[in-house]
Design an enzyme around this catalytic site. Structure first.
Site, mmCIF file in Angstrom:
data_model
loop_
_atom_site.group_PDB
_atom_site.id
_atom_site.type_symbol
_atom_site.label_atom_id
_atom_site.label_comp_id
_atom_site.label_asym_id
_atom_site.label_seq_id
_atom_site.Cartn_x
_atom_site.Cartn_y
_atom_site.Cartn_z
ATOM 1 N N VAL A 12 64.088 87.636 -0.319
ATOM 2 C CA VAL A 12 64.595 86.615 0.592
ATOM 3 C C VAL A 12 64.543 87.236 1.987
ATOM 4 O O VAL A 12 64.609 88.455 2.136
ATOM 5 C CB VAL A 12 66.026 86.142 0.230
ATOM 6 C CG1 VAL A 12 66.020 85.362 -1.081
ATOM 7 C CG2 VAL A 12 67.005 87.285 0.150
ATOM 8 N N SER A 13 64.413 86.390 3.004
ATOM 9 C CA SER A 13 64.176 86.893 4.352
ATOM 10 C C SER A 13 65.398 87.483 5.037
ATOM 11 O O SER A 13 65.274 88.348 5.894
ATOM 12 C CB SER A 13 63.595 85.787 5.230
ATOM 13 O OG SER A 13 62.360 85.366 4.697
ATOM 14 N N THR A 14 66.584 87.005 4.687
ATOM 15 C CA THR A 14 67.792 87.493 5.353
ATOM 16 C C THR A 14 68.897 87.733 4.327
ATOM 17 O O THR A 14 68.843 87.209 3.209
ATOM 18 C CB THR A 14 68.323 86.473 6.386
ATOM 19 O OG1 THR A 14 68.766 85.300 5.696
ATOM 20 C CG2 THR A 14 67.256 86.108 7.415
#
Length: 167
Positions: A12-14
């Protein structure tokens, strides 16, 4: 011959994003919980701790499972390069759950199957790369529009105390 191991890779990006949908897909495949690697980093490059750990762990005939190709990464050349390293140098397999054509376990010296998988990978990498460029453009346009509306970015300015210059 060594026992084939199945590994899952989730990204996931964050830190605020939730990985549950990818985790559910891994367990349904099935991938054992102990063999799932999770990074909470952008997909802009492959300098991610858990991905690097996974790459050191995989051996010939092992399988790496990802939910979708964009979870692996977003850069066209980098995805292509990682795909080549995994499949050609490490002789491991990749399964992309959202795209059954991207399952390298179905080799059987089928030239047409390999061609189709390579072609689909090329197209998906291009789409992922283009989407990343579009995201940057939309972000820049949104920031410019907000500035025109008078929105200020960053931390609010603080007033300088009267006694500041006397110190």
């Amino acid at each position: 011959m060594q026992q084939q191991k199945i590994y899952g890779y989730i990204r996931v990006s964050t830190k605020e994003q939730n990985e549950d949908r990818q985790l559910i897909a891994m367990r349904e495949f099935p991938v054992e919980k102990k063999n799932i690697y999770l990074d909470k980093f952008s997909g802009k490059d492959f300098n991610r701790p858990q991905y690097q750990k996974l790459m050191r762990r995989i051996k010939k005939n092992d399988v790496i499972v990802v939910k979708s190709i964009d979870r692996l990464g977003r850069g066209y050349e980098e995805i292509q390069n990682q795909w080549r390293i995994i499949t050609k140098e490490k002789h491991a397999n990749i399964v992309v759950l959202d795209m059954p054509l991207l399952d390298t376990r179905q080799k059987n010296d089928d030239v047409m199957g390999t061609f189709v998988a390579d072609l689909v990978l090329q197209i998906l990498c291009y789409v992922a790369h283009t989407e990343r460029s579009n995201i940057r453009q939309r972000q820049a346009e949104g920031i410019a529009a907000a500035r025109l509306r008078g929105v200020r970015f960053g931390r609010p300015r603080k007033a300088i105390p009267d006694a500041f210059w006397k110190l």
